[in-house]
Design an enzyme around this catalytic site. Structure first.
Site, PDB file in Angstrom:
ATOM      1  N   ASN A   1     -66.043 -56.642   4.542  1.00 33.26           N
ATOM      2  CA  ASN A   1     -66.800 -55.522   3.955  1.00 33.26           C
ATOM      3  C   ASN A   1     -67.016 -55.723   2.460  1.00 33.26           C
ATOM      4  O   ASN A   1     -66.460 -55.018   1.629  1.00 33.26           O
ATOM      5  CB  ASN A   1     -66.061 -54.212   4.205  1.00 33.26           C
ATOM      6  CG  ASN A   1     -65.676 -54.051   5.656  1.00 33.26           C
ATOM      7  OD1 ASN A   1     -64.697 -54.642   6.095  1.00 33.26           O
ATOM      8  ND2 ASN A   1     -66.437 -53.290   6.407  1.00 33.26           N
TER       9      ASN A   1
ATOM     10  N   HIS B   1     -61.469 -51.928  14.592  1.00 35.39           N
ATOM     11  CA  HIS B   1     -60.971 -50.690  13.991  1.00 35.39           C
ATOM     12  C   HIS B   1     -61.369 -49.583  14.965  1.00 35.39           C
ATOM     13  O   HIS B   1     -62.553 -49.386  15.209  1.00 35.39           O
ATOM     14  CB  HIS B   1     -61.614 -50.489  12.618  1.00 35.39           C
ATOM     15  CG  HIS B   1     -61.460 -49.107  12.065  1.00 35.39           C
ATOM     16  ND1 HIS B   1     -60.285 -48.691  11.490  1.00 35.39           N
ATOM     17  CD2 HIS B   1     -62.308 -48.054  12.009  1.00 35.39           C
ATOM     18  CE1 HIS B   1     -60.429 -47.423  11.104  1.00 35.39           C
ATOM     19  NE2 HIS B   1     -61.649 -47.018  11.400  1.00 35.39           N
TER      20      HIS B   1
ATOM     21  N   ASP C   1     -53.092 -53.196   4.957  1.00 32.39           N
ATOM     22  CA  ASP C   1     -54.377 -52.510   4.812  1.00 32.39           C
ATOM     23  C   ASP C   1     -54.701 -52.335   3.324  1.00 32.39           C
ATOM     24  O   ASP C   1     -55.140 -51.283   2.879  1.00 32.39           O
ATOM     25  CB  ASP C   1     -54.356 -51.150   5.535  1.00 32.39           C
ATOM     26  CG  ASP C   1     -55.744 -50.530   5.645  1.00 32.39           C
ATOM     27  OD1 ASP C   1     -56.723 -51.290   5.685  1.00 32.39           O
ATOM     28  OD2 ASP C   1     -55.833 -49.292   5.672  1.00 32.39           O
TER      29      ASP C   1
ATOM     30  N   GLY D   1     -58.671 -45.466   1.168  1.00 33.79           N
ATOM     31  CA  GLY D   1     -57.850 -46.677   1.124  1.00 33.79           C
ATOM     32  C   GLY D   1     -56.831 -46.697   0.006  1.00 33.79           C
ATOM     33  O   GLY D   1     -56.970 -45.984  -0.981  1.00 33.79           O
TER      34      GLY D   1
END
Lengths: 428, 313
Positions: A100, A185, A310, A329
């Site tokens: 991403n 995901h 993550d 995040g």
């Protein structure tokens, strides 16, 4: 490089079922020459001066399967150099980076660029993922075969989920043909629409739209149903709820697949969000304490294979906003190991199980020869003072972004040295 | 006209962000203080000077008629310098963040900032960045404390008490900050609260707030003293929550038939603005024997005067 000798360490290497006090010899080529209890002062040449680790632990360098790097496109959040330094300070020597970025990692030419940058700027092993679909739009598949030829070892849309079941089955067919690993995901967008935190009383109280746990379960069940027919290498990136653990447990007997969990979901719950702490806006969201407990239990009984950081660096401007506007995040690669050790210190999970989920299991899923201390392999490892207390402070973080989910948390256990290919690249 | 002003008022909070943060003493303090302003607002000379020299900034990121004008009037009647900013067409549109706006305004040394924002928690964020008190005039779906306080004041003036009353809150609970603030407040003051909505408009685990939930309006209204209707917030609906407005009216619109299930002397409340013929029959809305909707607006000014006075100190 000179030969290096370490003695009197507690060595835990789940890949080789090693858990004993002993030593480690690294050859001039940076590879492991000898390891284990046989390596001690009695059988070392007298002229060598071994380093006495005095009971500190040696673990294989961690393999983190879910890491976001800002390069290309968001270098101000994290670049390969800062990611590499942050990883080393946390004992992580191999990372799988998410596609991403801007542009998205979805074609062969950008992979070349990425591998060059990764090689030139970072000192750790970088394994970039390519996206499952072009531009991560969830419509057209990327060229799995050509990308795999370029060295891509796994495919994922990162923060996004393949919603279209027909497309998902096509992706699985291709992955099966080509032997590629797919990482999903799990989130049904219709169910999670506008959601920001776990659906429940906290969401109702804070007035924030919720993400129900069923949004995760439904994608998992769908994919596993497809997987019954199409046997490809399939991995669920992160579980977040007790329901998901339950489903996985039931299905693992019949179908072959793997799954991971973020250290955030293992350590925190929705109550930690408190008064709109945007650093705890995560995907999947933090859920109830019962969910956290179920995830810990899932790790303990090996229903869950992998712990990931993550790691999602976000600059201050992306977080100093209202909760709904703030980016999702948390930065976490530096604290991955120490926070995982909390589960050992509080008696929840055995040390070997934790280290396995951080080293040999991800390596096995990814089919890479990392995360182990086998003789003849690159000496990628970390030395850990298992009891050393420390406090997480934003200003001490190495990563370019300081959005830690555990600011001011007291931890026990710290990486003191990290080696890659026999070279000491981090030292307290 | 001489108004007796309470001296030495103490409130436990610096800001009014939500009913959740208030103690019962805080609530009683605000309600008692509000009573003194009701009479003032009905008299010929409505002006006091207790906030002389103080600056009040109204920061409205969402369109609002009654709340904004009510706060503006409240400030002016107390003698404050009031500045109202409609943020729909200002710096925010140029990309300025809420925190930057807060810093800018803070540099002008206001004594109180009243904020309405479409995001839940926006007032909390603002309160962390400015030196003055912050009054929440509605944040997302979270809270609208002055609305709940004015509702409580209206109920007390009509029914002389809140404790022991049975109060129904009906309609779009999911998107409603008014419902949340009212549930906290009415529970705190000892009422029994029934929440009535179709499941699609009911927030998850709302029963944990200590309310009874009903999807059948007639059952939910049974023996209620107060019927509080909420506006159907079409602008916040992102997907299909309801099949149609006419079906909603059929099942959840307040009609004389449905109202018959409540106590004969039940009163009807609505925070406004109303969707006549969707959540409420227009005859009921205008029935001066049952509807106290205009009274709510009137007392709203008094409650906001009390809040400004207390939180400006």
């Amino acid at each position: 490089m000179k030969k290096q000798f370490f003695i009197n360490a507690n060595i835990v290497d789940p890949h080789n079922s090693l858990n004993e006090n002993g030593g480690l010899i690294i050859g001039e080529d940076g590879k492991i020459e000898a390891i284990g209890k046989k390596v001690n002062t009695n059988n070392l040449p007298a002229r060598e001066k071994p380093i006495d680790l005095k009971g500190k632990y040696i673990f294989p360098g961690l393999v983190d399967m879910r890491v976001f790097v800002g390069e290309p496109g968001y270098e101000y959040k994290e670049n390969f150099r800062t990611l590499s330094n942050a990883s080393l300070s946390g004992g992580v020597t191999s990372v799988v980076t998410m596609p991403n970025t801007d542009p998205i990692i979805d074609n062969v030419s950008i992979v070349d660029f990425l591998k060059r940058r990764g090689r030139d700027k970072s000192k750790i092993n970088i394994f970039p993922c390519a996206s499952l679909t072009q531009k991560i739009e969830g419509t057209n598949m990327t060229e799995f075969g050509l990308l795999a030829n370029k060295g891509i070892i796994a495919f994922t849309d990162g923060v996004k989920t393949i919603q279209n079941t027909n497309l998902m089955s096509k992706i699985m067919n291709s992955a099966k043909d080509l032997g590629c690993l797919i990482m999903q995901h799990a989130e049904d967008y219709h169910l999670s629409k506008n959601g920001m935190i776990n659906s429940g009383i906290i969401a109702t109280k804070l007035g924030l739209p919720g993400i129900p746990d069923i949004a995760e379960r439904i994608i998992i069940e769908r994919d596993l149903t497809l997987l019954e027919k199409i046997k490809c290498r399939y991995h669920i990136s992160q579980l977040s709820s007790a329901q998901s653990v339950e489903v996985i447990k039931q299905r693992k007997d019949n179908i072959k697949f793997s799954c991971g969990v973020s250290i955030n979901n293992l350590s925190l719950n929705e109550n930690d969000i408190g008064d709109f702490k945007t650093f705890l806006k995560l995907s999947p969201p933090l859920r109830k304490e019962e969910d956290r407990e179920a995830l810990v239990q899932g790790l303990k009984d090996k229903t869950i294979d992998v712990i990931v950081s993550d790691h999602k660096p976000e600059d201050e401007e992306s977080k100093r906003l209202t909760f709904s506007q703030a980016a999702t995040g948390a930065s976490g690669i530096e604290t991955l190991l120490s926070l995982s050790l909390e589960l050992y210190h509080n008696g929840s999970v055995k040390l070997e199980t934790i280290i396995q989920a951080l080293t040999s299991n991800p390596a096995k899923i990814l089919k890479i020869n990392k995360g182990n201390l086998s003789i003849g392999n690159d000496a990628d490892f970390c030395i850990v003072d298992l009891d050393k207390p420390w406090i997480v402070k934003k200003e001490n973080l190495v990563s370019k972004s300081k959005n830690t989910s555990i600011e001011d948390k007291k931890l026990q256990g710290k990486v003191t040295n990290t080696f890659v290919k026999g070279q000491e690249l981090f030292k307290i | 006209m001489a108004i007796k002003l309470n001296k030495a008022i103490k409130i436990s909070q610096k800001h009014l962000l939500g009913i959740q943060d208030l103690s019962i003493n805080d609530v009683n303090l605000i309600l008692d203080e509000s009573q003194t302003f009701i009479k003032l607002n009905q008299s010929k000379n409505k002006r006091l000077n207790i906030l002389n020299g103080k600056t009040q900034i109204n920061l409205f990121f969402e369109p609002s008629t009654r709340t904004q004008s009510s706060f503006e009037l409240a400030g002016k009647r107390l003698g404050a310098d009031v500045m109202s900013m409609n943020m729909g067409n200002s710096a925010i549109k140029k990309g300025e963040t809420l925190i930057d706006t807060a810093m800018t305004l803070n540099a002008m040394h206001p004594d109180i900032i009243v904020i309405r924002h479409q995001d839940s928690g926006a007032c909390n964020l603002l309160s962390q960045k400015v030196n003055c008190s912050v009054l929440n005039a509605g944040d997302g779906r979270r809270e609208h404390p002055t609305q709940a306080l004015l509702d409580a004041l209206t109920i007390i003036n009509r029914k002389k008490k809140i404790e022991g009353l049975k109060i129904a809150i009906c309609g779009d609970i999911l998107h409603s900050r008014v419902a949340r603030s009212n549930i906290y407040l009415l529970n705190m003051l000892g009422a029994e609260v029934n929440v009535i909505a179709p499941t699609n408009l009911m927030p998850t685990e709302i029963e944990k707030f200590g309310v009874n939930t009903f999807t059948d309006m007639n059952k939910g209204l049974k023996d209620c003293d107060i019927v509080m209707m909420l506006r159907l917030q079409n602008e916040r609906m992102t997907s299909s929550f309801l099949s149609s407005n006419r079906e909603y009216y059929e099942y959840y619109g307040l009609t004389p038939d449905k109202l018959d299930h409540a106590k004969p002397d039940a009163i009807i409340m609505h925070p406004g603005p109303m969707n006549r013929g969707i959540e409420i029959d227009t005859r009921l809305a205008d029935d001066i024997n049952k509807s106290v909707i205009k009274e709510q607006v009137e007392l709203g000014v008094a409650v906001r005067m009390a809040c400004l006075k207390i939180f400006c100190d």
